[in-house]
Design a protein around this motif. Structure first.
Motif, short mmCIF file in Angstrom:
data_model
loop_
_atom_site.label_atom_id
_atom_site.label_comp_id
_atom_site.label_asym_id
_atom_site.label_seq_id
_atom_site.Cartn_x
_atom_site.Cartn_y
_atom_site.Cartn_z
N THR A 74 0.80 -1.23 0.00
CA THR A 74 0.00 0.00 0.00
C THR A 74 0.83 1.29 0.00
O THR A 74 0.51 2.21 -0.75
CB THR A 74 -0.99 0.00 1.18
OG1 THR A 74 -1.79 -1.19 1.09
CG2 THR A 74 -1.87 1.22 1.17
N LYS A 77 1.72 2.80 -3.34
CA LYS A 77 0.53 3.33 -4.01
C LYS A 77 0.19 4.71 -3.46
O LYS A 77 -0.21 5.61 -4.20
CB LYS A 77 -0.65 2.38 -3.86
CG LYS A 77 -0.44 1.07 -4.59
CD LYS A 77 -1.56 0.10 -4.30
CE LYS A 77 -1.25 -1.26 -4.92
NZ LYS A 77 -2.18 -2.30 -4.49
N LEU A 137 5.47 3.12 -9.23
CA LEU A 137 4.89 1.77 -9.23
C LEU A 137 5.85 0.73 -9.81
O LEU A 137 5.91 -0.40 -9.31
CB LEU A 137 3.56 1.78 -9.98
CG LEU A 137 2.46 2.65 -9.32
CD1 LEU A 137 1.21 2.65 -10.17
CD2 LEU A 137 2.18 2.21 -7.89
#
Length: 149
Positions: A74, A77, A137
């Motif tokens: 997480t 992100k 990412l």
């Protein structure tokens, strides 16, 4: 929770510092004549292409660092979201700037002067946050351990 926050903050600091150092080095390497279009403060095509490459590399490093520290999926992100929000906020002044007559570039232009007077094209300002998201990412993905099938 603390580890996640620290990973996002340090990831962003790594990206910011990497971009600052890389762009400073790039300007010193290229010089003013290859960094700008002739007699203007508009960046050359070479500068734009290299700046996207360096920005992507800095974002990959940031995503990797974030994932390394966080050890969860997480936080990278969240870092990508932070990059998007800050990138869009940074693009707004470029998009809102009234068309001003081009200032002629004369004489030697130092690194700090170049940073302050450079006229970033609007499309570059809009594209940069998305390059950052992709890089973060990708960097986070590089940190993931391989899955065993």
């Amino acid at each position: 929770m603390g580890r996640a926050i620290i990973s996002v903050v340090l990831g962003y600091v790594v990206m910011f510092a990497t971009i600052f150092l890389a762009f400073t080095g790039l300007y010193l390497l290229l010089g003013q004549d290859l960094s700008f279009r002739p007699d203007t403060y508009e960046p050359s095509l070479l500068w734009i292409v290299l700046s996207f490459a360096l920005g992507l590399a800095a974002a990959v490093l940031a995503g990797y660092v974030c994932a390394l520290i966080a050890r969860r999926a997480t936080p990278p992100k969240v870092l990508a979201g932070v990059v998007l929000v800050i990138g869009i906020l940074s693009a707004i002044p470029v998009l809102m700037a009234a068309e001003t007559p081009a200032v002629a570039r004369t004489g030697e232009v130092g690194n700090m002067d170049a940073m302050m007077k450079a006229k970033q094209p609007a499309w570059v300002a809009v594209a940069n946050p998305f390059v950052g998201i992709v890089g973060v990412l990708l960097g986070a993905r590089l940190r993931r351990p391989p899955t065993i099938v």
